[in-house]
Write a protein that holds these residues in place. Structure first.
Motif: not given
Lengths: 347, 347, 347
Positions: B272-276, B317-330, B332-337, B340-342
């Motif tokens: 879902e994240l990749e698609r959107d 992004r909201a999860i990434d703000d408070t729970r970076p361990a979760q987003t970074e685990d779930y 791919e780093a490139a997708l997360l980046e 974050r920058e969009l």
């Protein structure tokens, strides 16, 4: 259901303009539709079905083409609107004003999407009233139907339908795509929710407010299996039958084949018509013979029971009035003749 | 959903005191939770999760321990209350007063159970307002969430959510055990009802009132089969997926493994994240190039469609703000980046 | 559920007059019913169950026969009414007046069908109040129950039940046949809808208004298979179990065998009674011993939990009071004795 039958078995949207050489291709095709492909309501769509940069052309297409065709059903253009964005309401106001000014005699009403709570629906009704007055139409001559597709409209559904009972409001149509997006509904592999609670409420509130209720669009038009891509007839029929079962008056169609199916499912079957014509014939005989107790085939016929028989016949007559090609195709000539001639008074 | 994302994928209750040597064992364990075991909301429970004779100790545990940990989610103690018993309301009032007085800076709000009709919810809100004023906190700084678990609260759900839209009310949480007992629901061999009508209404009314909606607890934590007792992962995931499908924002957790599952199901999948992210990147390109019609991968992108893409990114992004361990685990780093920058503006 | 248990496991309608030599045959048979065939509520039916030309005789049968039998349950005649037809309301008014005048001491209330919105229910309540006052009965001594079978009554269900909380309104009974006809619901081969949203709302609103909720009739009494026609026990039990699961208090019966099944399903099973009697016995022991924490078989017993145990026992006692033949037949003597003697106070 009231005695005054208003049909909307099919609510067919057609984009008012598409990026093709002939931008009115789909609109014209719907206006020319015949037989079971002719919807009860044709909805030239200036909202989500038409691209942002083609909406102006869609409005012009509608104004120019609708008067050129003798479409025998109702015409209900869908304009823009949004309870949460004034800009869309302004666009909708202008579209409604142009439509009433130019083709007020040709349209039965307008369809307003993304309404919010009751106050927003009242505001949309006021916009229609103003256009009507401005351009010299009698009060109430231009109807209003709304797409129920926001949490607020669903929350106020009872109040909106109560308002509708004494207003120009005519139909409540479900809009599942925006609705699911607003609620955050998700497809986790087995499809989106069917929103059964909403559908049941839609049927009930429409009935309580003497309004029409219409299901949402089904856009998986085609299916691929074993190398073949084909029209997804089963899945659409399943949805329409579910809606008919719950007492919705009609279904949304995006495509001529969908219109054939929805028109068919939302009309009494030949067996239903034969059964209810027969019951009323027997009832009328008993009345003539003056037998007190009116019991037919073991079933007592009180006024409520009589009304359900009559409703079947009245629906067929209403279809027969505007769509004789459909009734003559679907029912045996002799049965149709009996339905046309039947005396329908209880007392 | 509004642009201002408030997360409550997981509403994890932990008894504030248990009859063990270390009475705060479960509370501490939750405060120390890490990674996917860390809930969005931690609810120190002084109500049904704590025995009557340990409630005072539960309050002291909460006041003492919450400030000692750097818990990165929200803290929402559950106090006592009952619409039908003044004694419980008095206890709740005292607990709220103590919590605000002692750790008002550490808590995000309080959870009030067994509320009745709108008037009862307004009364609970007034109790919070009084404690807030008494102890010098700004108006609205202490939130209120309620457990919907009585016939009266369900009956007034629409009115409660409308009140909530302009008040400190933050979340509506379902409480199926008390609810079923009040209605007289029974398990006749195939489990208790799922109360689908209530769940759909909870999702809708929360959406219409800009509130969060949370499902009820699932307490068949373990399952026994073929001689082995093991964590009942499938049944809990089924319930949470059903809730997510209907648009509920989060689920109730009683156990760290449940928290892992609810946190995961209520966040966008990598697909879902990749698609959107991809859709918004393409949209932004089209905007830069000034092409009028914005059609991406065959889909027209109007503002409503854009919002659904943006919502996915904002949630991550909201999860990434408070729970970076979760987003970074779930992800791919490139997708997360990229997420974050969009650039997220439609116009 | 309140502490004051009012039973209506079975709402059995009996036509007040039928076209047979003994026109009161079915009414008498119901008044003479014994054991599990005796319904909690017997409803002499002057509405849809009795032919139009026999309604006057039905009223006379009821007035003459009800006082002749020592029926140990409640007597609730169903009169005529319709929110949309003044003529039926006038008939209902006359029937209510005669019933209260002649057998006001023998009946517990009247059942009014086809009510519309709240105002219509209030009007029906006023008709009962007038008859009561006219014939010298104390205010509130004659109850009112309504059949929920119109879109309007369903739409106003919350408001009707709120009104009911402080009025003579006693039970909300579902009427699916007229309801489906009004909404236009259809049987397209797999039966009529079950109206799950309505049933859930009926259970909830009845609970919130301290009213009874009763399911609709099931009229496929018999089934034919392999050359044999036999009583359709399974299908009726399925419906009643579904209603019991959702917390409805009782079910509609059209037939003595249905009454046996509904009476049985809507009473606690022997296992439920044994379990809850045992819990309260253990609770009472713990109270006597003064142990603080009251944990029984690993389950903490707070006041809410205690109430669910007590409710089981109170229901059995209520049945035992009016239907000792049923309780003595259904439960072991020793268990029943324990249920009768138990101390039921939490504090």
């Amino acid at each position: 259901m009231t005695d005054d039958i208003r049909l909307c078995r099919t609510f067919q949207t057609a984009p008012a303009a598409v990026p093709k050489d002939d931008s009115a291709k789909y609109l014209v095709s719907a206006l020319e539709s015949e037989g079971f492909q002719a919807p009860d309501w044709l909805v030239p769509d200036m909202e989500d079905g038409t691209a942002p940069d083609m909406k102006a052309e869609g409005l012009e297409n509608t104004i120019e083409l609708v008067p050129e065709y003798e479409f025998s059903g109702e015409i209900w253009p869908r304009v823009e609107w949004s309870y949460e964005d004034e800009e869309y309401c302004e666009k909708g106001r202008d579209q409604i004003d142009r439509l009433v000014a130019e083709i007020g005699d040709e349209i039965d009403g307008v369809v307003v999407p993304k309404v919010g709570r009751l106050e927003d629906v009242e505001r949309a009704a006021e916009v229609v009233a103003e256009a009507e007055a401005e351009h010299g139409y009698a009060d109430g001559s231009i109807g209003l139907s709304i797409i129920v597709e926001t949490g607020r409209a669903r929350s106020d559904l009872r109040e909106i339908a109560k308002f509708g009972a004494d207003s120009r409001l005519t139909a409540l149509i479900f809009g599942p795509v925006d609705y699911a997006a607003e609620l955050g509904g998700r497809n986790l592999g087995d499809g989106m929710p069917r929103w059964d609670g909403l559908l049941e409420a839609l049927s009930n509130e429409a009935s309580a407010g003497d309004l029409l209720s219409i299901g949402g669009p089904f856009d998986d038009l085609f299916k691929e299996r074993a190398g073949l891509t084909y029209y997804n007839a089963d899945a659409y029929a399943d949805q329409v039958e579910h809606e008919a079962k719950l007492g919705l008056d009609g279904s949304w169609s995006l495509y001529p084949k969908q219109t054939i199916q929805a028109n068919t499912i939302h009309m009494p079957t030949p067996e239903e018509l034969e059964r209810d014509v027969h019951k009323i014939e027997r009832f009328n005989e008993a009345k003539r013979e003056g037998t007190g107790a009116v019991t037919i085939d073991g079933q007592m016929v009180d006024e409520a029971t009589f009304k359900t028989f009559r409703n079947t016949v009245q629906q067929v007559r209403a279809i027969d009035d505007t769509r004789p090609a459909q009734t003559e195709d679907y029912y045996e000539a002799a049965l149709l003749e009996r339905a046309r001639e039947l005396e329908l008074s209880y007392r």
